[in-house]
Design an enzyme around this catalytic site. Structure first.
Site, PDB file in Angstrom:
ATOM      1  N   GLY A 209       1.088  -1.260  -0.159  1.00  0.00           N
ATOM      2  CA  GLY A 209      -0.147  -0.236  -0.114  1.00  0.00           C
ATOM      3  C   GLY A 209       0.716   1.603   0.233  1.00  0.00           C
ATOM      4  O   GLY A 209       1.544   0.925   0.726  1.00  0.00           O
TER       5      GLY A 209
ATOM      6  N   ASN B 233      -6.967   1.006   9.031  1.00  0.00           N
ATOM      7  CA  ASN B 233      -7.829   1.652   9.909  1.00  0.00           C
ATOM      8  C   ASN B 233      -9.353   0.656  10.508  1.00  0.00           C
ATOM      9  O   ASN B 233     -10.115   0.579  10.138  1.00  0.00           O
ATOM     10  CB  ASN B 233      -8.645   3.019   9.412  1.00  0.00           C
TER      11      ASN B 233
ATOM     12  N   GLY C 206       1.292   5.829   3.210  1.00  0.00           N
ATOM     13  CA  GLY C 206       2.281   4.169   2.518  1.00  0.00           C
ATOM     14  C   GLY C 206       2.873   4.646   2.112  1.00  0.00           C
ATOM     15  O   GLY C 206       4.691   4.972   2.796  1.00  0.00           O
TER      16      GLY C 206
ATOM     17  N   GLY D 236      -0.892  12.009   9.729  1.00  0.00           N
ATOM     18  CA  GLY D 236      -1.408  11.603   8.107  1.00  0.00           C
ATOM     19  C   GLY D 236      -0.103  12.316   7.059  1.00  0.00           C
ATOM     20  O   GLY D 236       0.325  11.466   7.462  1.00  0.00           O
TER      21      GLY D 236
ATOM     22  N   GLU E 223     -10.801  13.051  17.628  1.00  0.00           N
ATOM     23  CA  GLU E 223     -10.608  13.660  16.294  1.00  0.00           C
ATOM     24  C   GLU E 223     -11.708  14.527  16.113  1.00  0.00           C
ATOM     25  O   GLU E 223     -11.653  16.356  15.421  1.00  0.00           O
ATOM     26  CB  GLU E 223      -9.440  13.432  15.379  1.00  0.00           C
TER      27      GLU E 223
ATOM     28  N   GLY F  21       0.033   5.001  -1.092  1.00  0.00           N
ATOM     29  CA  GLY F  21      -0.951   5.690  -1.373  1.00  0.00           C
ATOM     30  C   GLY F  21      -0.102   6.853  -0.439  1.00  0.00           C
ATOM     31  O   GLY F  21       1.135   6.743   0.216  1.00  0.00           O
TER      32      GLY F  21
ATOM     33  N   LYS G  50      -6.819   3.822  18.558  1.00  0.00           N
ATOM     34  CA  LYS G  50      -6.710   4.688  17.111  1.00  0.00           C
ATOM     35  C   LYS G  50      -8.427   5.118  16.999  1.00  0.00           C
ATOM     36  O   LYS G  50      -8.571   6.477  16.757  1.00  0.00           O
ATOM     37  CB  LYS G  50      -6.208   4.190  15.625  1.00  0.00           C
TER      38      LYS G  50
ATOM     39  N   HIS H  58      -9.204   7.324  19.376  1.00  0.00           N
ATOM     40  CA  HIS H  58      -8.849   9.130  18.953  1.00  0.00           C
ATOM     41  C   HIS H  58      -8.826   9.445  18.078  1.00  0.00           C
ATOM     42  O   HIS H  58      -9.416  10.781  17.954  1.00  0.00           O
ATOM     43  CB  HIS H  58      -6.978   8.551  18.074  1.00  0.00           C
ATOM     44  N   ASN H  59      -9.430   8.832  16.875  1.00  0.00           N
ATOM     45  CA  ASN H  59     -10.591   9.145  15.225  1.00  0.00           C
ATOM     46  C   ASN H  59     -11.548   9.995  15.607  1.00  0.00           C
ATOM     47  O   ASN H  59     -12.112  11.315  15.951  1.00  0.00           O
ATOM     48  CB  ASN H  59     -10.391   8.398  14.551  1.00  0.00           C
TER      49      ASN H  59
END
Length: 321
Positions: A7, A86, A12, A114, A176, A9, A169, A172-173
């Site tokens: 990956g 995720n 990655g 990010g 956010e 992207g 996580k 965490h999100n």
């Protein structure tokens, strides 16, 4: 350390760059041929020295499940697989059990940072056995932000057993979501008040010395520098799943989360061109109190403006709402 990365992207590819800068050998594969080092998963596994370490960084859900299933057939006993996407934490436990039958280790790792992660480092939350997590310590150390004197754990945590990394996580999100919504609502009120004539200057002032300064606030200031009125952005906001899962887990564990829940629902509202719920509210107010409704092609007056004579009701009942 040698690592296979699946990956390439935005996340990655930047992670590969940061790892390579730190001296690690990373062999990358992606379904798109542009930046990959090998043309297939089979070639990737063949290029790695046993015992292998492979990091999966593809979209959560079916893409991750298919990739891990394929790797389960290709990897050997003693190899180690990391899911850094995720994924939902319940999927981790299923994947770990499947791989364990073949003697393959599994670590789930929530990754935050990010597109800025290559420069600033990533926040990492790992889940798995102590032995498997320890094997990846050189990778984690390269990806995380530089250690702060006196704070050796900054940017990294071994959160617990398999699933704990993605659970952390997920929360965490969810947080956010709430933070972004609060900043966005504050921005809208500042922009709506004629008294404040320089909204970007106010937000910029908040980035230093105040109790609400944060990287998210810095990014909002940056966005306004690029587009002062945000004219180029439609107020349509997707959610990638973690906010929903956070609210679901809050319900399961009886943990009140009014802020995060409201932020999630605000995203749902952003996708409605015309809210059916608010149509129903307008219709109900008209029915019980004779309050005016606004047709689809009519202009909406500002709050407090006089009601157009054509829509006034001489015998309107009293307002008991």
């Amino acid at each position: 350390m040698q690592l296979g990365m699946i990956g390439l992207g935005k996340m990655g590819a930047n992670m590969v760059g940061r790892l390579s800068d730190a001296g690690h050998e990373v062999i990358g594969y992606d379904v798109n041929p542009g930046t990959r080092d090998v043309a297939s998963l089979e070639e990737l596994i063949a290029a790695l020295d046993a015992p292998r370490a492979v990091w999966v960084m593809v979209p959560a859900g079916e893409p991750t499940q298919q990739t891990i299933a394929a790797l389960g057939e290709l990897l050997s006993a003693g190899d180690l697989l990391v899911d850094g996407g995720n994924s939902r934490f319940t999927d981790d436990q299923m994947h770990a059990a499947m791989l364990d039958e073949r003697g393959i280790g599994f670590v789930d790792c929530g990754v935050s940072g990010g597109v800025w992660g290559r420069e600033n480092g990533y926040g990492l939350m790992a889940g798995g056995s102590a032995a498997n997590v320890a094997r990846l310590a050189p990778i984690f150390d390269a990806l995380r932000p530089p250690a702060i004197p006196g704070e050796p754990g900054a940017g990294y945590a071994h959160a617990g057993e398999v699933g704990a990394g993605h659970f952390a996580k997920m929360v965490h999100n969810g947080i956010e979501y709430g933070l972004m919504q609060a900043y966005a609502e504050g921005y809208e009120l500042l922009a709506a008040a004629d008294l404040v004539t320089d909204v970007p200057a106010v937000l910029t002032a908040w980035t230093q010395g105040t109790v609400i300064r944060s990287w998210l606030l810095d990014l909002l200031v940056r966005a306004l520098e690029q587009d002062p009125e945000l004219d180029d952005i439609q107020g349509y906001v997707q959610d990638s799943g973690e906010g929903r899962w956070t609210v679901e887990e809050a319900i399961k564990h009886r943990v009140p989360m009014p802020v995060i829940s409201a932020a999630l629902f605000a995203r749902f509202a952003s996708r409605q061109e015309d809210s059916p719920a608010m149509q129903a509210v307008a219709a109900l107010r008209n029915q019980f109190g004779g309050h005016t409704t606004v047709g689809r092609d009519e202009d909406v007056e500002a709050p407090g403006s006089p009601e157009p004579p054509s829509r006034r009701m001489a015998d309107r009942p009293a307002d008991f709402s």
